[in-house]
Design an enzyme around this catalytic site. Structure first.
Site, PDB file in Angstrom:
ATOM      1  N   CYS A 142       0.822  -1.220   0.000  1.00 45.79           N
ATOM      2  CA  CYS A 142       0.000   0.000   0.000  1.00 45.79           C
ATOM      3  C   CYS A 142       0.852   1.265   0.000  1.00 45.79           C
ATOM      4  O   CYS A 142       0.645   2.176  -0.805  1.00 45.79           O
ATOM      5  CB  CYS A 142      -0.922   0.007   1.220  1.00 45.79           C
ATOM      6  SG  CYS A 142      -1.977  -1.449   1.361  1.00 45.79           S
ATOM      7  N   CYS A 168      -2.488   3.221   3.057  1.00 41.01           N
ATOM      8  CA  CYS A 168      -3.248   2.202   3.781  1.00 41.01           C
ATOM      9  C   CYS A 168      -4.317   2.849   4.661  1.00 41.01           C
ATOM     10  O   CYS A 168      -4.248   4.029   5.016  1.00 41.01           O
ATOM     11  CB  CYS A 168      -2.312   1.315   4.598  1.00 41.01           C
ATOM     12  SG  CYS A 168      -3.108  -0.214   5.159  1.00 41.01           S
ATOM     13  N   LYS A 211      -5.773   3.531   7.643  1.00 47.39           N
ATOM     14  CA  LYS A 211      -5.895   4.512   8.722  1.00 47.39           C
ATOM     15  C   LYS A 211      -5.087   5.773   8.466  1.00 47.39           C
ATOM     16  O   LYS A 211      -5.290   6.789   9.124  1.00 47.39           O
ATOM     17  CB  LYS A 211      -5.475   3.881  10.054  1.00 47.39           C
ATOM     18  CG  LYS A 211      -6.220   2.607  10.399  1.00 47.39           C
ATOM     19  CD  LYS A 211      -7.722   2.760  10.241  1.00 47.39           C
ATOM     20  CE  LYS A 211      -8.459   1.444  10.399  1.00 47.39           C
ATOM     21  NZ  LYS A 211      -8.206   0.474   9.333  1.00 47.39           N
ATOM     22  N   SER A 230     -13.608  -5.147   7.867  1.00 48.17           N
ATOM     23  CA  SER A 230     -12.827  -4.647   6.751  1.00 48.17           C
ATOM     24  C   SER A 230     -13.754  -4.159   5.652  1.00 48.17           C
ATOM     25  O   SER A 230     -14.885  -4.640   5.508  1.00 48.17           O
ATOM     26  CB  SER A 230     -11.934  -5.768   6.209  1.00 48.17           C
ATOM     27  OG  SER A 230     -11.430  -5.437   4.936  1.00 48.17           O
TER      28      SER A 230
END
Length: 556
Positions: A48, A121, A123, A469
């Site tokens: 990511c 990614c 967060k 998710s």
């Protein structure tokens, strides 16, 4: 012009500071112009974020070309896909707070004039929005972009397919060799997970919030146009400083609603609810709460045919016309309102020149939606007095009734699932995984994907005080509040209780006297006695208000 960085570079008293800055290569010309933080969440621990160091190069060039001086900082990032199902997944949501705090400390600590935040990614993206909202200093969010699809036997793959293959392997549908082939093919290079999972959902949210320029976040990580969009973003952040475009003028109830509507129209990740609430809290926006998402979802059909519930991936959306095309559909149908953006142009003007690839079927018309209602709902009841979030992507069911199967952790449940111990009609309850009790509110993709792989997704319900998710689908309900660690009713459900979930009625109830069972309850002992995990558990608030740790603004 007067600028924030004058506090460290202007006047005789700052000679020592200038001396140290000269050692880094700066000179008088640099001291005169704006200093811009290039805040990077680069790491090579996973695909990511692994190209963000390269993306920073054109960003810096753009800043210099516009008359600014770039200064680099970096933060942690925790890979959701890699940590999923492990103890390390507890760190994921915690990292959102740490990244946000890091941005604040780096930028305000050095009195910098502006910041561009490179994210990828899950967060890292909301953390960037939260930090800009908190600091109210000119800034831009730039997403590193989605991964390209993998391919196995002619089928496009994402990491979602690997998680589901694990369940299929356990059920004997595929063998170990097939699982290995899917594993090797799913992730072909740099970029964040490829469906309308949390990373791409939040990248779209940043665009509709107005914190990212329209189209920039759509460009895939390895696309030839990525560097050009990064260069322009570098120029843009300097322009934001010169024009004093402030995040709190951009992050309003109106723009938050626009973001939520765009996400509902693409059946986005339920994590977006948690993150938009957190951004609203940091921006001190009044009147935007969890119930807005239910109203939006009921009135916003899904027009983006995107994974996890649909057919296509982020690259396909980019090729079809990207976020601009989604925005055009929303404008044409009168579903969003105009609002300011970091470019200085309004959202509607940003969307004005949106193009649509002839023959594309990734984005439908509202007259012919993928689904008649949006991808989530908010439920209340004796199981969730403060609310919970139901994910509707990938199925059409709005009612479920079954018998509770209670588990005290994700691992305990996953073991039973892998041993084919879950039956049709079960209501799986995983508790002790909330923001405080987990701590960290882990996602349940390992469990949900295994259920999909065993062809149980449409035949069971799963309820948790943890999260899901963006790649999860099925009849899944998370963010149950209050959580079990705080004595929420979910702590007192027992095996065999009848659970009724009615999305249309917005209710989630248990046929049992949970209040009577709560008598004499004492809080469980914290899982972590010290360190970052213990600190987070002590500070974190309810999932119904974004699970923030920064003494949240109380919206009316």
């Amino acid at each position: 012009m007067s600028k924030r960085s004058d506090a460290i570079v202007k006047g005789p008293s700052r000679a020592a500071a200038r001396a140290m800055l000269r050692a880094t290569g700066m000179d008088d010309e640099n001291f005169e112009g704006p200093m811009i933080a290039v805040f990077n969440t680069w790491t090579n621990m996973g695909p990511c974020n692994m190209d963000l160091d390269k993306l920073a190069v054109p960003v810096r060039a753009g800043i210099r070309a516009a008359g600014g001086t770039p200064v680099d900082f970096n933060s942690i990032a925790v890979s959701d896909g890699i940590t999923m199902g492990s103890e390390g997944m507890r760190a994921s949501l915690m990292s959102r707070e740490v990244i946000c705090d890091s941005i604040e400390l780096a930028v305000k600590g050095h009195s910098l004039d502006g910041v561009i935040i490179l994210v990828a990614c899950d967060k890292t993206i909301p953390a960037a929005g939260m930090a800009l909202a908190r600091m109210n200093i000119p800034g831009v969010v730039l997403y590193g972009g989605s991964i390209m699809p993998g391919n196995h036997k002619g089928k496009d793959l994402s990491v979602q397919d690997v998680f589901e293959a694990v369940g299929a392997c356990a059920a004997g549908i595929i063998d170990d060799a097939e699982l290995k082939e899917i594993e090797k093919a799913a992730c072909p290079g740099a970029g964040a997970c490829g469906g309308q999972f949390t990373a791409n959902s939040m990248a779209m949210a940043m665009t509709f919030l107005g914190l990212s320029p329209m189209g920039a976040n759509d460009v895939p990580a390895v696309h030839e146009d990525k560097n050009d969009s990064a260069y322009k973003a570098g120029q843009l952040v300097v322009d934001c400083v010169k024009e004093n475009r402030l995040p709190r003028d951009i992050i309003t109830k109106n723009s938050l609603m626009n973001a939520a509507i765009a996400l509902s129209a693409t059946a986005a990740s339920t994590n977006a609810i948690l993150h938009l609430l957190a951004i609203a809290s940091e921006a001190e926006v009044d009147g935007f709460d969890i119930d807005a998402f239910d109203e939006i979802s009921r009135t916003t059909p899904v027009i983006g045919d995107l994974k996890p519930g649909g057919k296509y991936m982020a690259f396909d959306l980019y090729a079809a016309g990207g976020s601009g095309l989604i925005g055009k559909r929303l404008i044409d149908d009168g579903r969003i309102d105009d609002s300011p953006t970091v470019t200085g142009r309004s959202l509607f003007n940003e969307i004005l020149n949106a193009s649509e690839t002839e023959g594309q079927d990734v984005v439908r018309e509202f007259s012919d939606p993928v689904k008649s209602r949006g991808g989530y709902g908010i439920l209340y009841g004796d199981l969730a007095p403060e609310g919970c979030v139901v994910k509707l992507a990938g199925h059409g069911a709005l009612f479920f009734e079954g018998i509770a199967r209670v588990f005290e952790s994700e691992e305990e449940c996953f073991e039973v699932v892998q041993n084919n111990g879950i039956n049709k009609g079960d209501v799986i309850i995983i508790r002790g995984e909330g923001p405080c009790g987990g701590p960290g509110m882990r996602e349940m993709l390992g469990v949900t994907a295994a259920l999909v792989g065993q062809d149980l997704a449409d035949h069971v319900a799963l309820i948790t005080d943890g999260r899901f998710s963006g790649a999860s689908y099925g009849f899944v309900i998370g963010h149950v509040a209050p959580e079990s660690a705080h004595g929420g009713p979910i702590a007192f459900v027992k095996d065999g209780d009848k659970v009724t979930i009615d999305v249309e009625a917005r209710t989630i109830n248990v046929d049992a006297d949970l209040k009577a069972r709560a008598k004499g309850w004492t809080p469980p002992k914290p899982k972590y006695p010290n360190g970052a995990y213990a600190k987070y558990a002590k500070l974190v608030g309810s999932a119904s208000k974004g699970a923030v740790t920064s003494f949240p603004f109380e919206s009316n």
